[in-house]
Scaffold this motif. Structure first.
Motif, PDB file in Angstrom:
ATOM      1  N   MET A   1     -18.389  59.512  36.576  1.00 56.87           N
ATOM      2  CA  MET A   1     -18.650  58.023  37.177  1.00 56.87           C
ATOM      3  C   MET A   1     -18.356  57.981  38.664  1.00 56.87           C
ATOM      4  O   MET A   1     -17.708  58.789  39.211  1.00 56.87           O
ATOM      5  N   GLU A   2     -19.009  57.191  38.834  1.00 54.29           N
ATOM      6  CA  GLU A   2     -18.594  56.913  40.540  1.00 54.29           C
ATOM      7  C   GLU A   2     -17.822  55.817  41.151  1.00 54.29           C
ATOM      8  O   GLU A   2     -18.159  54.463  40.132  1.00 54.29           O
ATOM      9  N   LYS A   3     -17.744  55.422  41.603  1.00 53.95           N
ATOM     10  CA  LYS A   3     -16.600  54.283  42.601  1.00 53.95           C
ATOM     11  C   LYS A   3     -17.621  53.184  42.171  1.00 53.95           C
ATOM     12  O   LYS A   3     -18.656  53.514  42.909  1.00 53.95           O
ATOM     13  N   LEU A   4     -17.487  51.405  42.079  1.00 52.78           N
ATOM     14  CA  LEU A   4     -17.799  50.532  42.114  1.00 52.78           C
ATOM     15  C   LEU A   4     -17.289  50.264  43.369  1.00 52.78           C
ATOM     16  O   LEU A   4     -16.300  50.065  44.005  1.00 52.78           O
ATOM     17  N   THR A   5     -18.236  49.064  43.910  1.00 53.56           N
ATOM     18  CA  THR A   5     -18.103  48.458  44.671  1.00 53.56           C
ATOM     19  C   THR A   5     -16.993  47.302  44.255  1.00 53.56           C
ATOM     20  O   THR A   5     -16.831  46.739  43.440  1.00 53.56           O
ATOM     21  N   ASN A   6     -16.509  46.727  45.202  1.00 53.49           N
ATOM     22  CA  ASN A   6     -15.597  45.217  44.919  1.00 53.49           C
ATOM     23  C   ASN A   6     -16.309  44.202  44.207  1.00 53.49           C
ATOM     24  O   ASN A   6     -15.442  43.714  43.237  1.00 53.49           O
ATOM     25  N   LYS A   7     -17.280  44.035  44.011  1.00 53.03           N
ATOM     26  CA  LYS A   7     -17.986  43.251  44.196  1.00 53.03           C
ATOM     27  C   LYS A   7     -18.269  43.508  42.033  1.00 53.03           C
ATOM     28  O   LYS A   7     -18.404  42.944  41.602  1.00 53.03           O
ATOM     29  N   GLU A   8     -18.569  44.787  42.617  1.00 49.60           N
ATOM     30  CA  GLU A   8     -19.072  45.492  40.957  1.00 49.60           C
ATOM     31  C   GLU A   8     -17.915  45.389  39.789  1.00 49.60           C
ATOM     32  O   GLU A   8     -17.896  45.326  39.066  1.00 49.60           O
ATOM     33  N   GLU A   9     -16.863  45.553  41.082  1.00 53.30           N
ATOM     34  CA  GLU A   9     -16.125  46.179  40.203  1.00 53.30           C
ATOM     35  C   GLU A   9     -16.185  43.943  39.499  1.00 53.30           C
ATOM     36  O   GLU A   9     -15.356  44.352  38.411  1.00 53.30           O
ATOM     37  N   GLU A  10     -15.377  42.950  40.178  1.00 45.55           N
ATOM     38  CA  GLU A  10     -15.796  41.694  39.325  1.00 45.55           C
ATOM     39  C   GLU A  10     -16.301  41.373  38.319  1.00 45.55           C
ATOM     40  O   GLU A  10     -15.465  41.295  37.393  1.00 45.55           O
ATOM     41  N   ILE A  11     -17.276  42.207  38.265  1.00 50.36           N
ATOM     42  CA  ILE A  11     -18.353  41.478  37.683  1.00 50.36           C
ATOM     43  C   ILE A  11     -17.864  42.332  36.033  1.00 50.36           C
ATOM     44  O   ILE A  11     -17.834  42.680  35.791  1.00 50.36           O
ATOM     45  N   MET A  12     -17.369  44.045  36.439  1.00 50.97           N
ATOM     46  CA  MET A  12     -17.270  44.903  35.573  1.00 50.97           C
ATOM     47  C   MET A  12     -16.164  44.043  35.126  1.00 50.97           C
ATOM     48  O   MET A  12     -15.899  43.884  33.654  1.00 50.97           O
ATOM     49  N   LYS A  13     -15.231  43.730  35.708  1.00 52.76           N
ATOM     50  CA  LYS A  13     -14.038  42.942  34.590  1.00 52.76           C
ATOM     51  C   LYS A  13     -13.799  41.545  34.032  1.00 52.76           C
ATOM     52  O   LYS A  13     -13.250  41.318  32.907  1.00 52.76           O
ATOM     53  N   ILE A  14     -15.562  41.060  34.696  1.00 48.28           N
ATOM     54  CA  ILE A  14     -15.507  39.708  33.475  1.00 48.28           C
ATOM     55  C   ILE A  14     -16.404  40.737  32.049  1.00 48.28           C
ATOM     56  O   ILE A  14     -16.276  40.091  31.522  1.00 48.28           O
TER      57      ILE A  14
END
Length: 119
Positions: A1-14
């Motif tokens: 599993m790779e580290k997500l960018t801040n924007k990707e993390e934001e989308i994943m939280k949603i």
């Protein structure tokens, strides 16, 4: 599993909150700095390439859902990085938040109770 960018993390939280969503549903949840629809769609497809999301196709439209649990991601990255900032010491983390008054005495007592009871 790779580290997500801040924007990707934001989308994943949603997606973790909604469980499944179309790109338009994700767009509605973004409150600030809304990306262009095509940009958001690209981010979601990148998350798919990284195996963080899957989808169900409805014709040309895709409904996306998380493949990775939020807890698993946080265990792998967020906790690791946070502890790294505090010399790998959870004591230093709690001490920092107590000194900065981000955590109350009652919350500290609750944490101690959780630790003592193994929950």
């Amino acid at each position: 599993m790779e580290k997500l960018t801040n924007k990707e993390e934001e989308i994943m939280k949603i997606l973790w909150r909604l469980n499944k969503a179309f790109v338009k549903d994700i767009m509605e949840e973004i409150k600030e700095n809304k990306p262009h629809y095509n940009t958001l769609s690209t981010i979601v497809r990148n998350l798919e390439d990284k195996k963080f999301v899957g989808f169900t196709a409805y014709g040309k439209t895709h409904q996306y859902f998380p493949l990775i649990k939020k807890e698993d991601y946080y265990k792998a990255y967020v906790n690791k990085e946070m502890v790294g900032y505090f010399d790998n010491s959870y004591k230093n983390i709690v001490s920092f938040f107590a000194k900065e008054e981000k955590i109350s005495v009652d919350e500290l007592k609750e944490i101690i109770n959780l630790i003592e009871n193994g929950k």
